[in-house]
Design a protein around this motif. Structure first.
Motif, PDB file in Angstrom:
ATOM      1  N   ARG A 192      45.674  48.148  33.525  1.00  0.00           N
ATOM      2  CA  ARG A 192      45.985  46.320  33.300  1.00  0.00           C
ATOM      3  C   ARG A 192      46.591  45.910  34.388  1.00  0.00           C
ATOM      4  N   ARG A 193      47.843  47.238  34.849  1.00  0.00           N
ATOM      5  CA  ARG A 193      48.146  46.733  35.916  1.00  0.00           C
ATOM      6  C   ARG A 193      48.417  47.228  36.929  1.00  0.00           C
ATOM      7  N   LEU A 194      46.612  48.064  37.434  1.00  0.00           N
ATOM      8  CA  LEU A 194      45.406  48.451  37.901  1.00  0.00           C
ATOM      9  C   LEU A 194      45.254  46.816  38.329  1.00  0.00           C
ATOM     10  N   ALA A 195      44.706  46.802  37.177  1.00  0.00           N
ATOM     11  CA  ALA A 195      43.556  44.800  37.272  1.00  0.00           C
ATOM     12  C   ALA A 195      44.223  43.861  38.182  1.00  0.00           C
ATOM     13  N   ALA A 196      45.845  44.195  37.464  1.00  0.00           N
ATOM     14  CA  ALA A 196      46.359  42.396  37.988  1.00  0.00           C
ATOM     15  C   ALA A 196      46.628  42.547  39.530  1.00  0.00           C
ATOM     16  N   ALA A 197      46.674  44.049  39.781  1.00  0.00           N
ATOM     17  CA  ALA A 197      46.742  44.405  41.375  1.00  0.00           C
ATOM     18  C   ALA A 197      45.899  44.160  41.883  1.00  0.00           C
ATOM     19  N   LEU A 198      45.110  44.246  41.956  1.00  0.00           N
ATOM     20  CA  LEU A 198      43.840  43.966  42.697  1.00  0.00           C
ATOM     21  C   LEU A 198      43.367  42.514  42.194  1.00  0.00           C
ATOM     22  N   GLY A 199      43.414  41.827  41.044  1.00  0.00           N
ATOM     23  CA  GLY A 199      43.129  40.336  41.355  1.00  0.00           C
ATOM     24  C   GLY A 199      44.529  39.134  41.996  1.00  0.00           C
ATOM     25  N   ARG A 200      45.399  40.337  42.832  1.00  0.00           N
ATOM     26  CA  ARG A 200      46.040  39.382  43.474  1.00  0.00           C
ATOM     27  C   ARG A 200      45.498  39.279  44.593  1.00  0.00           C
ATOM     28  N   SER A 201      44.689  40.920  44.922  1.00  0.00           N
ATOM     29  CA  SER A 201      44.402  40.663  45.960  1.00  0.00           C
ATOM     30  C   SER A 201      43.311  39.855  46.962  1.00  0.00           C
ATOM     31  N   LEU A 202      42.927  39.488  45.401  1.00  0.00           N
ATOM     32  CA  LEU A 202      41.619  38.512  46.440  1.00  0.00           C
ATOM     33  C   LEU A 202      41.756  36.708  46.242  1.00  0.00           C
ATOM     34  N   THR A 203      41.645  36.576  47.711  1.00  0.00           N
ATOM     35  CA  THR A 203      41.949  34.990  47.558  1.00  0.00           C
ATOM     36  C   THR A 203      41.180  34.064  46.405  1.00  0.00           C
ATOM     37  N   VAL A 204      41.899  33.169  45.968  1.00  0.00           N
ATOM     38  CA  VAL A 204      41.188  32.378  45.099  1.00  0.00           C
ATOM     39  C   VAL A 204      41.289  31.350  45.699  1.00  0.00           C
ATOM     40  N   ARG A 205      40.022  30.183  45.255  1.00  0.00           N
ATOM     41  CA  ARG A 205      40.025  29.141  45.895  1.00  0.00           C
ATOM     42  C   ARG A 205      38.883  28.285  44.456  1.00  0.00           C
ATOM     43  N   ASP A 206      40.239  27.657  43.448  1.00  0.00           N
ATOM     44  CA  ASP A 206      39.708  26.695  42.653  1.00  0.00           C
ATOM     45  C   ASP A 206      39.287  27.563  41.958  1.00  0.00           C
ATOM     46  N   GLY A 207      40.002  28.311  41.245  1.00  0.00           N
ATOM     47  CA  GLY A 207      39.599  29.490  40.613  1.00  0.00           C
ATOM     48  C   GLY A 207      39.113  30.316  40.970  1.00  0.00           C
ATOM     49  N   HIS A 208      38.352  30.707  41.972  1.00  0.00           N
ATOM     50  CA  HIS A 208      37.123  31.274  41.919  1.00  0.00           C
ATOM     51  C   HIS A 208      37.306  31.977  43.185  1.00  0.00           C
ATOM     52  N   PRO A 209      36.888  33.185  43.020  1.00  0.00           N
ATOM     53  CA  PRO A 209      37.031  34.646  44.607  1.00  0.00           C
ATOM     54  C   PRO A 209      35.965  33.521  45.536  1.00  0.00           C
ATOM     55  N   VAL A 210      36.285  33.712  47.022  1.00  0.00           N
ATOM     56  CA  VAL A 210      35.616  33.203  47.688  1.00  0.00           C
ATOM     57  C   VAL A 210      35.088  34.277  48.989  1.00  0.00           C
ATOM     58  N   GLU A 211      33.660  34.007  48.838  1.00  0.00           N
ATOM     59  CA  GLU A 211      32.411  35.408  48.765  1.00  0.00           C
ATOM     60  C   GLU A 211      32.494  35.042  50.440  1.00  0.00           C
TER      61      GLU A 211
ATOM     62  N   ASN B 283      49.798  52.949  42.621  1.00  0.00           N
ATOM     63  CA  ASN B 283      51.403  52.748  42.972  1.00  0.00           C
ATOM     64  C   ASN B 283      51.477  51.225  41.240  1.00  0.00           C
ATOM     65  N   ALA B 284      50.939  50.889  41.959  1.00  0.00           N
ATOM     66  CA  ALA B 284      51.250  49.476  40.691  1.00  0.00           C
ATOM     67  C   ALA B 284      51.067  50.007  39.323  1.00  0.00           C
ATOM     68  N   ALA B 285      50.076  51.429  39.443  1.00  0.00           N
ATOM     69  CA  ALA B 285      49.207  51.675  37.607  1.00  0.00           C
ATOM     70  C   ALA B 285      50.166  52.727  37.436  1.00  0.00           C
TER      71      ALA B 285
END
Length: 244
Positions: A163-182, A215-217
């Motif tokens: 879950r910690r790894l997933a949280a760090a991965l989620g923070r790596s995504l640019t989010v616009r209006d709640g969605h990832p930006v392709e 490392n986050a994991a």
């Protein structure tokens, strides 16, 4: 007659010192910048439910191979909506290979043979860094079959660690209006680029990103060694006891 051997010994001693001093400085720098792991997260305790993730280390680039169902579950548990959307986009595949890198080089270089070294050097040395992207590939085959050109390092994580790894991965995504930006089609197989957070620099390359997620994991990492994929794989072998 004795002067010649004495000069040769001094020259040999000087040459040895010229080799040993940089090596000692590198070892010191590696030790000073090493990041400790979190024993509460890694390795998983006996009897803990585990998730196997894999480092995929190629010649110049590394990424992580993650089980899609487990990633979707973790994204839902931590409320990472953009990451959950990525897992849903690739719902037909049991695993996702995910990497991070310079937007210009990553998208424009499908193989190492196609690498433009001038573009690569510009990416490394641009003041302030350059924009980054995530590359996500749906993987259906077994890792050994899918990544025959790479070194694959399996790692067993606990659910909390994953879950910690997933949280760090989620923070790596640019989010616009709640969605990832392709950001366009990927390099191979069923794949897409996504706009990503962070700046690509000499001190923050793709392998540092992979190491940062691990490392986050809770895994210990050594950023100086992790600059190259082989160094990261060796670092994990020495400090993190990969799964057999």
């Amino acid at each position: 007659m004795r002067r010649g051997p004495r000069i040769a010994r001094r020259a040999a001693a000087l040459a040895l010192s010229l080799l040993l001093v940089p090596a000692a400085l590198l070892a010191l720098a590696a030790w000073l910048t090493a990041r400790p792991g979190d024993p509460d997260l890694y390795p998983p305790a006996a009897g803990d439910e585990a998730v196997v993730v894999r480092l995929v280390a190629r010649t110049w680039h590394s990424g992580l191979l993650l089980p899609r169902d487990d990633l979707a579950r973790a994204a839902g548990e931590i409320g990472a909506g953009a990451l959950l959307a990525v897992t849903e986009r690739f719902h037909a595949y049991p695993a996702l290979e995910i990497g991070w890198g310079d937007a210009g080089v990553y998208r424009g270089v499908p193989t190492i043979q196609a690498l433009d070294w001038r573009l690569a050097l510009r990416a490394l040395f641009t003041p302030g860094g350059r924009p980054a992207v995530l590359h996500v590939v749906g993987v259906a085959a077994e890792p050994g079959a899918a990544f025959q050109d790479a070194e694959v390092v399996p790692l067993r994580l606990s659910r909390a660690s994953f879950r910690r790894l997933a949280a760090a991965l989620g923070r790596s995504l640019t989010v616009r209006d709640g969605h990832p930006v392709e950001a366009g089609p990927g390099l191979y197989g069923p794949s897409l680029f996504y706009e990503a957070e962070g700046r690509f620099t000499l001190l923050t390359v793709c392998n540092h990103w992979s190491a940062g997620l691990l490392n986050a994991a809770g895994l210990p990492v050594t950023p100086l060694l992790d600059t190259l994929p082989r160094g990261l794989a060796l670092d994990l072998a020495w400090r993190a006891a990969p799964a057999r």
